[in-house]
Design a protein around this motif. Structure first.
Motif, mmCIF file in Angstrom:
data_model
loop_
_atom_site.group_PDB
_atom_site.id
_atom_site.type_symbol
_atom_site.label_atom_id
_atom_site.label_comp_id
_atom_site.label_asym_id
_atom_site.label_seq_id
_atom_site.Cartn_x
_atom_site.Cartn_y
_atom_site.Cartn_z
ATOM 1 N N THR A 53 -52.148 -4.017 27.847
ATOM 2 C CA THR A 53 -51.030 -4.936 27.616
ATOM 3 C C THR A 53 -51.553 -6.382 27.680
ATOM 4 O O THR A 53 -52.340 -6.715 28.541
ATOM 5 N N ASP A 54 -51.086 -7.160 26.753
ATOM 6 C CA ASP A 54 -51.479 -8.560 26.752
ATOM 7 C C ASP A 54 -50.755 -9.262 27.898
ATOM 8 O O ASP A 54 -49.528 -9.255 27.969
ATOM 9 N N LEU A 55 -51.521 -9.810 28.832
ATOM 10 C CA LEU A 55 -50.888 -10.472 29.967
ATOM 11 C C LEU A 55 -50.660 -11.947 29.636
ATOM 12 O O LEU A 55 -51.600 -12.721 29.550
ATOM 13 N N THR A 56 -49.417 -12.286 29.408
ATOM 14 C CA THR A 56 -49.115 -13.663 29.004
ATOM 15 C C THR A 56 -48.149 -14.331 29.974
ATOM 16 O O THR A 56 -47.681 -15.430 29.712
ATOM 17 N N ARG A 65 -48.420 -17.903 30.821
ATOM 18 C CA ARG A 65 -48.150 -18.894 29.779
ATOM 19 C C ARG A 65 -46.671 -18.928 29.409
ATOM 20 O O ARG A 65 -46.231 -19.776 28.644
ATOM 21 N N THR A 66 -45.903 -17.943 29.921
ATOM 22 C CA THR A 66 -44.498 -17.850 29.553
ATOM 23 C C THR A 66 -43.674 -18.794 30.425
ATOM 24 O O THR A 66 -43.787 -18.750 31.644
ATOM 25 N N PRO A 67 -42.846 -19.637 29.822
ATOM 26 C CA PRO A 67 -41.983 -20.496 30.637
ATOM 27 C C PRO A 67 -41.018 -19.647 31.457
ATOM 28 O O PRO A 67 -40.766 -18.494 31.113
ATOM 29 N N LEU A 68 -40.513 -20.216 32.519
ATOM 30 C CA LEU A 68 -39.526 -19.510 33.327
ATOM 31 C C LEU A 68 -38.405 -18.977 32.444
ATOM 32 O O LEU A 68 -37.990 -19.635 31.483
ATOM 33 N N LEU A 69 -37.925 -17.787 32.767
ATOM 34 C CA LEU A 69 -36.899 -17.157 31.944
ATOM 35 C C LEU A 69 -35.553 -17.848 32.135
ATOM 36 O O LEU A 69 -35.298 -18.478 33.153
#
Lengths: 395, 486
Positions: free
Chosen positions: A2-5, A8-12
């Motif tokens: 799985t691509d661990l991103t 880099r992901t902004p808070l949901l």
């Protein structure tokens, strides 16, 4: 793989974000369990005033939620938590705590019993591995449902009246009870629970209902001055209510790096929940030993502090010299008009004799050092009768 | 119904030793055995070294136990150029090097031996025998500066490095690699494999064969236990440990019968005892999880051949222990496939021919390594394949053996688990490896033989110092129970 991103992901955004963002004049957001959460919408004093004098709405979606389901659900929860989950009637809620093998608190939370074999556990930190490990040997399934349930907390003296205006008759709902209503063709659960120590309700729904419900509630509550509140105002209210928060007032045992940081229920004044007669639960033998040998080292107490300067982050001293503990939460309480604090002290100082707090008060870029005598006082600091009245008073 | 002070579960070597020691302390002991007392010992064909406290304390000699002279080892060569190894001596080019290495390893083993005969220390201040530990520490230091340093260098090393550093003869190197990994789930190049060789040496330099074989040992121990006053019940399988008021207070048999005693001692696998007989409901979640993670993979298969006459292993002494382990690489290569649930092409093995010692029909017994504990191809296919590969190895060393064979039975690790209840088919009821030794065996909370459930104790090979037909764990547990006045 799985691509661990995630880094880099902004808070949901929560399901209510379209509305909370529009109302957030200050655009002050904080992080809560991976979500954006409003710290303050505009005026913290007005938000606290809404909690204590009108009706306030707080977006609860980021709270971690687990569904626990299966024929052994009650037995499983009895082994997991220190309270008797089997005695909790269907349609009821209780506050509870769970510990590791050494009897050190992992987290506290609220347990909702939706059916004889179905519960929901709400808490601050994530615990799925521990909950799954604890399930070995039990016919029970544990799911994390944080994203499947959207929730709002409606708190304040006018909250029952607002709900009635919105079409939900909660007059008969006693504290720590819940009921299911229809909204927009789906179920909506309302529990008489909250984190403010005031009359209030928590509203649980499917994420798809979130925005229509928000609009409906805001429209219905407008005559009572309903207003969204941020975490800052809620935190002030919870201090007045004397509630503790994981990772603010104590470090969960599984996260504590320093060996002496974890705490037992005795040391957090949560031992009143321990049910010694329900059978074995994780940590029971360690806690029994702690009780029998009186080996608790710490105590959690409420303090009354002279003056009006918040003692947040201060250190407590015995006879002005020897360190005796520290303040974990403090505020000038608008509801009680006094400076209050929650503190962890070495157990021998729990009575508070000759206990002092050293406060560094920042006044126009200069610190003023205060050494003030403190008085141990009961929690909750603010405990209005309207919190318990059923049917709730009309405000 | 007579009442008992102690119920011991499992009449293996440790259960018998523990029950006897407790009975000698005037306790009324009931020993429950699912099959026949000492039945599990049939898995072994040699005794690495009975704990002297057990042999003397149970007076086994008086109960008819005698041993054949210590067995030499013959490392088989496919063309008959065998090596004979016994008590520090080997023939071939490595005679001097082997003698020096053996002397050193034996000295290391000697200072470690006392640890086998004590309850593992706790890392907290209370409850440890600090005086005794200090003496043992001084004993280690008394090896001298050089040897002490060598011990520290070598104690966690792998056996392949030692064999290749110190020796040149592939057969002797292979023997070292084989002996270190016998009964474990490690290859010779796996980290920490040397300590298993030291552990083996600390039981005794040469393996012993009781006169009459392992059943004779089982018989002598059973008679000794009975004479101590132990009550033994055969065919009494425990289904459940009864827990009342947070205390183990008895057992329920598979027949539904309840038996009560204030102290329950389990000499069977810790995992079975705690996870099945007690159950997670009476234990903490962290403990239960860590216990379920205790590794217990068996890598050894047991072969039993019935023969027309004794075979010829190209002139090897049939009264010796025969080992097929032609090199370190051969042992490692036999280990590699089991990591993937596969059967090795050329397994390594230890062979004993009891009928060369005692009168009786000719049979061959072998412990064959490595056998996958969870074979990918399924148990039956893997067993057939393992048997075929084993017989092929044997045929190479003893041409014509196949024609002499009238019957063959191979027990894979799963068969051993099914027949003898050893989790994963591991002899030690939990792998013997550094991270599962001493005060970490089976887990820190239960390493002093007392489990977190009051009234329940462990006394089997799953506890310190592990298995190997020594009775040390059972004796240690009994000593601890007496000392703690449990």
């Amino acid at each position: 793989m799985t691509d661990l991103t995630h880094y880099r992901t902004p808070l949901l955004a929560t399901p209510f974000h379209a509305r909370t963002e529009a109302r957030n004049v200050l655009y002050r957001w904080g992080a809560w369990a991976g979500y954006r959460t409003a710290l303050c919408f505009g005026d913290p004093a007005m938000e606290h005033t809404a909690i204590r004098n009108a009706a306030s709405v707080y977006d609860l979606c980021p709270m971690v939620k687990y569904r626990i389901q299966g024929p052994d659900a009650a037995a499983y929860l009895n082994r997991l938590t220190i309270r008797d989950a089997a005695k909790l009637p269907v349609g009821s809620v209780h506050y509870t705590v769970w510990c590791d093998d050494r009897g050190r608190v992992l987290d506290d939370g609220t347990l909702f019993r939706h059916a004889a074999d179905r519960y929901m556990l709400c808490c601050q930190e994530r615990h799925l591995p521990w909950l799954l490990d604890s399930a070995a040997g039990y016919e029970v399934a544990v799911f994390e449902v944080t994203e499947e349930v959207a929730a709002l907390s409606l708190q304040g003296p006018c909250s029952a009246t607002v709900l009635a205006a919105a079409g939900f008759d909660v007059a008969g709902l006693r504290p720590f009870r819940m009921a299911t209503f229809a909204f927009d063709g789906a179920d909506l659960t309302i529990s008489r629970t909250g984190f403010t120590g005031d009359l209030g309700y928590e509203l649980w729904m499917a994420p798809a209902q979130a925005l229509p419900f928000w609009d409906h509630l805001m429209a219905a509550g407008a005559p009572w001055g309903i207003r969204p509140i941020g975490t800052d105002a809620l935190n002030l209210a919870r201090i007045e209510a004397g509630f503790v928060i994981t990772n603010m007032d104590f470090i969960p045992a599984d996260q504590a790096v320093r060996e002496d940081r974890s705490r037992s229920p005795f040391e957090l004044a949560l031992d009143w929940m321990i049910d010694w007669d329900k059978g074995h639960f994780t940590g029971r033998r360690a806690l029994k030993l702690e009780k029998d040998c009186d080996t608790s080292k710490w105590a959690l107490i409420g303090l009354d502090i002279p003056g009006n300067v918040s003692a947040e982050g201060s250190i407590l001293y015995h006879s002005r010299r020897h360190e005796a503990g520290h303040i974990t939460a403090a505020a000038w309480s608008p509801a009680t008009k006094r400076s209050i604090a929650i503190a962890q002290v070495q157990r021998r100082h729990m009575a508070g004799r000759d206990l002092w707090v050293e406060i560094y008060a920042l006044r126009e870029l200069q610190y003023v050092k205060l050494m003030l005598p403190v008085t141990v006082t009961d929690r909750p600091f603010f405990n209005p009768a309207r919190k318990r009245a059923t049917p709730p008073g009309v405000f | 119904m007579p009442s008992f002070d102690v119920i011991v579960i499992g009449a293996g070597v440790n259960g018998l030793a523990c029950a006897s020691h407790l009975a000698r302390q005037s306790r009324r002991v009931l020993l429950l055995e699912a099959g026949q007392p000492g039945g599990g010992m049939a898995l072994a064909h040699l005794v690495p070294g009975l704990d002297p406290r057990v042999a003397q304390g149970m007076d086994l000699a008086r109960h008819g136990l005698t041993f054949h002279p210590a067995l030499a080892t013959t490392v088989l060569h496919p063309e008959g150029r065998h090596r004979t190894v016994s008590a520090g001596h080997c023939d071939g080019p490595d005679t001097a090097a082997y003698a020096a290495l053996h002397r050193r390893l034996t000295a290391f083993a000697r200072v470690l031996t006392p640890f086998r005969q004590m309850t593992p220390p706790r890392l907290t201040a209370a409850g440890s025998e600090w005086g005794r530990l200090a003496r043992l520490g001084l004993g280690i230091r008394a090896l001298g500066k050089t040897e002490f340093r060598e011990l520290l260098r070598m104690i966690l090393i792998n056996v392949a490095d030692v064999a290749e550093d110190e020796l040149s003869d592939d057969l002797v190197r292979g023997l070292l690699a084989f002996d270190a990994t016998l009964g474990s789930w490690l290859g010779p190049r796996s980290p920490n494999s040397l300590i298993l060789l030291l552990n083996r040496l600390s039981m005794g330099a040469s393996p012993l064969l009781p006169k009459g074989g392992l059943p004779a040992l089982a018989g002598a121990m059973t008679r000794a236990a009975l004479s101590c006053g132990v009550t033994i019940r055969e065919d009494a399988r425990v289904a459940q440990v009864v827990v009342e008021a947070d205390r183990a207070s008895g057992v329920t048999l598979t027949t539904g019968e309840h038996l009560y005693a204030p102290l329950i001692v389990s000499a069977i696998s810790p995992k079975t005892t705690l996870l099945s007989l007690v159950g997670p409901r009476h234990l903490d979640a962290g403990f239960t999880t860590r216990l379920s993670h205790v590794r217990s993979r068996g890598g050894a298969a047991k072969l039993h051949l019935t023969l027309r006459t004794l075979p010829d292993f190209r002139g090897a002494d049939l009264r010796s222990r025969l080992v097929i382990a032609p090199s370190v690489t051969a042992v490692e290569a036999a280990f590699n496939p089991v990591k993937y649930g596969e059967v090795p092409d050329a397994p390594v093995m230890e062979i004993v021919l009891p009928s060369a010692h005692d009168p009786g029909p000719p049979v061959l017994s072998a412990i064959v390594q490595f056998a996958p504990h969870s074979p990918k191809a399924g148990l039956d296919t893997a067993r057939a394949q393992m048997l075929a590969n084993t017989l092929r190895q044997l045929e190479t060393c003893a041409p014509g053996l196949g024609a002499l064979t009238t019957g063959a039975r191979l027990l894979m690790p799963q068969d051993i688990e099914a027949e003898f209840g050893m989790v994963g088919g591991n002899w030690h009821h939990g792998e013997l490896s550094v991270e599962q030794m001493l005060f970490l065996r089976p887990l820190q909370e239960a390493a002093q033989y007392q489990t977190p459930l009051p009234g329940l104790w462990l006394a089997g090979a799953g506890s310190h110092p592990g298995g190997g037909i020594t009775g040390a764990a059972g004796w240690n547990a009994a000593e601890r129970i007496v000392k703690e006045r449990a």
